[in-house]
Write a protein that holds these residues in place. Structure first.
Motif, PDB file in Angstrom:
ATOM      1  N   GLU A 164       0.816  -1.211   0.000  1.00  0.00           N
ATOM      2  CA  GLU A 164       0.000   0.000   0.000  1.00  0.00           C
ATOM      3  C   GLU A 164       0.849   1.259   0.000  1.00  0.00           C
ATOM      4  O   GLU A 164       0.373   2.334  -0.388  1.00  0.00           O
ATOM      5  N   ASN A 165       2.102   1.146   0.423  1.00  0.00           N
ATOM      6  CA  ASN A 165       3.028   2.275   0.380  1.00  0.00           C
ATOM      7  C   ASN A 165       3.941   2.184  -0.843  1.00  0.00           C
ATOM      8  O   ASN A 165       5.118   2.540  -0.793  1.00  0.00           O
ATOM      9  N   CYS A 166       3.387   1.696  -1.958  1.00  0.00           N
ATOM     10  CA  CYS A 166       4.188   1.479  -3.162  1.00  0.00           C
ATOM     11  C   CYS A 166       4.798   2.756  -3.720  1.00  0.00           C
ATOM     12  O   CYS A 166       5.786   2.699  -4.456  1.00  0.00           O
ATOM     13  N   ASP A 167       4.239   3.897  -3.377  1.00  0.00           N
ATOM     14  CA  ASP A 167       4.827   5.166  -3.832  1.00  0.00           C
ATOM     15  C   ASP A 167       6.209   5.392  -3.245  1.00  0.00           C
ATOM     16  O   ASP A 167       6.990   6.190  -3.784  1.00  0.00           O
ATOM     17  N   ASN A 168       6.522   4.706  -2.150  1.00  0.00           N
ATOM     18  CA  ASN A 168       7.782   4.963  -1.442  1.00  0.00           C
ATOM     19  C   ASN A 168       8.727   3.766  -1.447  1.00  0.00           C
ATOM     20  O   ASN A 168       9.642   3.686  -0.617  1.00  0.00           O
ATOM     21  N   LEU A 169       8.540   2.830  -2.381  1.00  0.00           N
ATOM     22  CA  LEU A 169       9.375   1.639  -2.385  1.00  0.00           C
ATOM     23  C   LEU A 169      10.750   1.864  -2.998  1.00  0.00           C
ATOM     24  O   LEU A 169      11.647   1.038  -2.811  1.00  0.00           O
ATOM     25  N   ASN A 170      10.918   2.927  -3.747  1.00  0.00           N
ATOM     26  CA  ASN A 170      12.267   3.287  -4.189  1.00  0.00           C
ATOM     27  C   ASN A 170      12.378   4.803  -4.198  1.00  0.00           C
ATOM     28  O   ASN A 170      11.366   5.518  -4.249  1.00  0.00           O
ATOM     29  N   PRO A 171      13.591   5.328  -4.140  1.00  0.00           N
ATOM     30  CA  PRO A 171      13.761   6.783  -3.953  1.00  0.00           C
ATOM     31  C   PRO A 171      13.543   7.615  -5.201  1.00  0.00           C
ATOM     32  O   PRO A 171      13.566   8.853  -5.119  1.00  0.00           O
ATOM     33  N   TRP A 172      13.323   6.993  -6.361  1.00  0.00           N
ATOM     34  CA  TRP A 172      13.255   7.774  -7.595  1.00  0.00           C
ATOM     35  C   TRP A 172      11.842   7.989  -8.109  1.00  0.00           C
ATOM     36  O   TRP A 172      11.526   9.056  -8.621  1.00  0.00           O
ATOM     37  N   SER A 173      10.996   6.987  -8.008  1.00  0.00           N
ATOM     38  CA  SER A 173       9.647   7.125  -8.573  1.00  0.00           C
ATOM     39  C   SER A 173       8.715   6.139  -7.890  1.00  0.00           C
ATOM     40  O   SER A 173       9.155   5.256  -7.149  1.00  0.00           O
ATOM     41  N   SER A 174       7.440   6.277  -8.178  1.00  0.00           N
ATOM     42  CA  SER A 174       6.450   5.368  -7.613  1.00  0.00           C
ATOM     43  C   SER A 174       6.582   3.977  -8.237  1.00  0.00           C
ATOM     44  O   SER A 174       6.862   3.830  -9.431  1.00  0.00           O
ATOM     45  N   SER A 175       6.378   2.956  -7.408  1.00  0.00           N
ATOM     46  CA  SER A 175       6.401   1.570  -7.894  1.00  0.00           C
ATOM     47  C   SER A 175       5.003   0.993  -8.037  1.00  0.00           C
ATOM     48  O   SER A 175       4.855  -0.212  -8.279  1.00  0.00           O
ATOM     49  N   CYS A 176       3.992   1.826  -7.895  1.00  0.00           N
ATOM     50  CA  CYS A 176       2.620   1.305  -7.872  1.00  0.00           C
ATOM     51  C   CYS A 176       2.229   0.637  -9.188  1.00  0.00           C
ATOM     52  O   CYS A 176       1.548  -0.399  -9.184  1.00  0.00           O
ATOM     53  N   ARG A 177       2.642   1.197 -10.303  1.00  0.00           N
ATOM     54  CA  ARG A 177       2.312   0.576 -11.591  1.00  0.00           C
ATOM     55  C   ARG A 177       3.005  -0.781 -11.728  1.00  0.00           C
ATOM     56  O   ARG A 177       2.435  -1.730 -12.253  1.00  0.00           O
ATOM     57  N   ALA A 178       4.223  -0.872 -11.223  1.00  0.00           N
ATOM     58  CA  ALA A 178       4.964  -2.130 -11.301  1.00  0.00           C
ATOM     59  C   ALA A 178       4.358  -3.204 -10.399  1.00  0.00           C
ATOM     60  O   ALA A 178       4.488  -4.398 -10.673  1.00  0.00           O
ATOM     61  N   MET A 179       3.693  -2.792  -9.318  1.00  0.00           N
ATOM     62  CA  MET A 179       3.120  -3.749  -8.375  1.00  0.00           C
ATOM     63  C   MET A 179       1.694  -4.155  -8.749  1.00  0.00           C
ATOM     64  O   MET A 179       1.116  -5.032  -8.111  1.00  0.00           O
ATOM     65  N   ALA A 180       1.140  -3.541  -9.779  1.00  0.00           N
ATOM     66  CA  ALA A 180      -0.258  -3.788 -10.150  1.00  0.00           C
ATOM     67  C   ALA A 180      -0.437  -5.206 -10.690  1.00  0.00           C
ATOM     68  O   ALA A 180       0.524  -5.918 -10.987  1.00  0.00           O
ATOM     69  N   ASN A 181      -1.700  -5.600 -10.819  1.00  0.00           N
ATOM     70  CA  ASN A 181      -2.061  -6.901 -11.398  1.00  0.00           C
ATOM     71  C   ASN A 181      -1.361  -8.055 -10.700  1.00  0.00           C
ATOM     72  O   ASN A 181      -0.798  -8.957 -11.339  1.00  0.00           O
TER      73      ASN A 181
END
Length: 494
Positions: free
Chosen positions: A118-135
């Motif tokens: 749920e905190n996928c926006d903060n999984l790396n320091p450069w950009s959001s990982s939410c799209r990568a974690m989808a599906n």
């Protein structure tokens, strides 16, 4: 044995036919028997067939793995309680499939998995990982591959991140055929902790060792209070750690990564990693996720047919970037040999910067058009490109044995030369070996045979949705076999 109401045993079915005085008269026994056999031969054969069938039926029922039901009060209850033949067969098959054991999945506090996602926006320091974690961890659909791959297979392709095995395994294992809801019935215990995602955000920042270790220390403290963990000291527990093993092996505070694997409570837990330490029994190497996630056997067969018949215009290829920080960078040598190949026999995809993150259409097209693909080590000994290459039906060329041969024994053919080529990197560096010359020595028939071995391996290298035996199934079956063997051999320390 199940009760058969109203049925006598086979031995009681026709006793009177063999007690007739004309058959057993001592004086005329032999002649009478021949006479009887002559006249009743057809009936005897019929009786013998019926007798054999009934004996076979009784033995089949006797050994079915079903519990003895309680007394039934009515014919309606009897029909409801007794399974049909099809259901009995299914139960027997399930028992056979789970012969190596059953799995209990811990219901962890959400801080160890759900909250991290749920905190996928903060999984790396450069950009959001939410799209990568989808599906379910597959990422975004790879719609831009339209026109490159068959249209009917497009729904099975995604832009999948290489560090999402924790999510994929968690989703799949919750639906596993051998999963049980009661821990007392389990022989294996899965820990759905997203260790790689938890530590990833701290690897490229000025984080403290406490930051990098906090989640791992928390999960081990939680496990230490669990009855079945304490009972086995972790020997029957396993976990997916979605990064390379070296991200969890910090020896000194100033070094890279967390010290998760070196913490005492982790010692006996089997760890599934995309790169293992070959000298650690508890590390198991599993394939990097690729973009192909088949929905069933039809997808796998269609894809295998596609890459088998694909026209390949280049002898070999290389997709990667130089490592300027490394002295005598071997990748630079490969790029030079590739660019200097005669008649453009090598195709290059320069992945400088982040141009090849999670794959690109150019990479897949390159692998699909080449017989061989060069696979040097990455930032560590392995790289995801190995699997992208093989999924496309290209034959990998290795320069370090630890890149594949010492990593993925459960997933790759046991004879390395049957599906790959190994070239001494030092010979390439000093100019005594030409990659192009080495690869041209293989006949078209040898190339075809190696490619066929690669194509046969594809199901064991991909993570599907559960409709085909894939890398997930191979990994879980391997863990269950390992635990069973540990118990049989008594191979454990305290």
């Amino acid at each position: 044995m199940l009760p058969l109401s109203g049925n006598s045993s086979p031995a009681e079915h026709h006793p009177k036919k063999f007690k007739s005085s004309e058959l057993f008269d001592k004086k005329n026994a032999f002649n009478s028997l021949l006479h009887q056999f002559h006249h009743q031969q057809s009936r005897l054969w019929l009786l013998l067939v019926i007798l054999c069938l009934q004996i076979l039926l009784l033995f089949t029922i006797r050994f079915l793995p079903l519990p003895l039901p309680p007394a039934l009060s009515s014919s309606t209850d009897r029909l409801r309680r007794f399974p049909s033949v099809a259901v009995v067969s299914s139960t027997a098959n399930d028992a056979d499939e789970c012969r190596n054991g059953r799995i209990f999945v811990y219901d962890l506090p959400t801080a160890f998995n759900k909250d991290i996602l749920e905190n996928c926006d903060n999984l790396n320091p450069w950009s959001s990982s939410c799209r990568a974690m989808a599906n379910g961890g597959f990422g975004q659909r790879a719609d831009s591959l339209a026109g490159i791959i068959p249209e009917n297979l497009l729904p099975s392709w995604y832009w999948t991140d290489q560090f999402v095995t924790e999510i994929i395994f968690h989703n799949r294992i919750m639906k596993h055929k051998c999963r049980v809801s009661e821990p007392g019935l389990a022989t294996a215990f899965y820990i759905p902790f997203y260790a790689g995602l938890a530590v990833g955000k701290f690897l490229w920042t000025n984080s403290t060792v406490e930051d990098r270790d906090q989640h791992c220390r928390m999960i081990l403290k939680w496990l230490s209070d669990q009855e079945h963990y304490k009972k086995s000291n972790g020997w029957d527990h396993f976990i997916t750690m979605g990064r390379i093993t070296w991200d969890f092996r910090r020896s000194k505070d100033k070094d890279w990564g967390s010290e998760c694997i070196y913490l005492p409570g982790m010692r006996n837990i089997t760890r599934l990693l995309i790169e293992r330490n070959p000298w650690d029994y508890f590390d198991v190497g599993v394939p990097y996720p690729t973009g192909f996630h088949p929905r069933g056997q039809n997808d796998v067969t269609a894809w295998q047919d596609f890459v088998r018949t694909r026209r390949r215009t280049h002898l070999f290829c290389f997709a990667g970037a130089t490592r300027a920080a490394f002295g005598n960078d071997f990748r630079a040598v490969l790029l030079d040999q590739c660019r200097n190949s005669t008649a453009e026999k090598c195709r290059v995809v320069d992945c400088a910067g982040s141009r090849c993150t999670n794959g690109t259409t150019a990479i897949l097209e390159t692998f699909l058009s080449s017989d061989f693909c060069l696979q040097p080590r990455g930032d560590s000994f392995t790289r995801r490109s190995i699997f992208d290459c093989m999924i496309a039906g290209a034959i990998p060329v290795f320069f370090w044995r630890r890149t594949a041969y010492y990593q993925y024994e459960w997933f790759l053919p046991s004879e390395p030369e049957s599906y790959s080529v190994f070239i001494d990197r030092n010979a390439v560096k000093n100019g005594t070996a030409s990659i192009e010359a080495v690869l041209e020595r293989f006949s078209r028939e040898e190339v075809r045979e190696m490619r066929e071995r690669v194509i046969e391996s594809i199901p064991k290298l991909v993570y599907g949705t559960g409709g085909v035996r894939d890398a997930f199934d191979v990994a879980v079956d391997g863990v269950l076999r390992r635990f069973k063997e540990q118990n049989e051999w008594g191979y454990k320390w305290k």
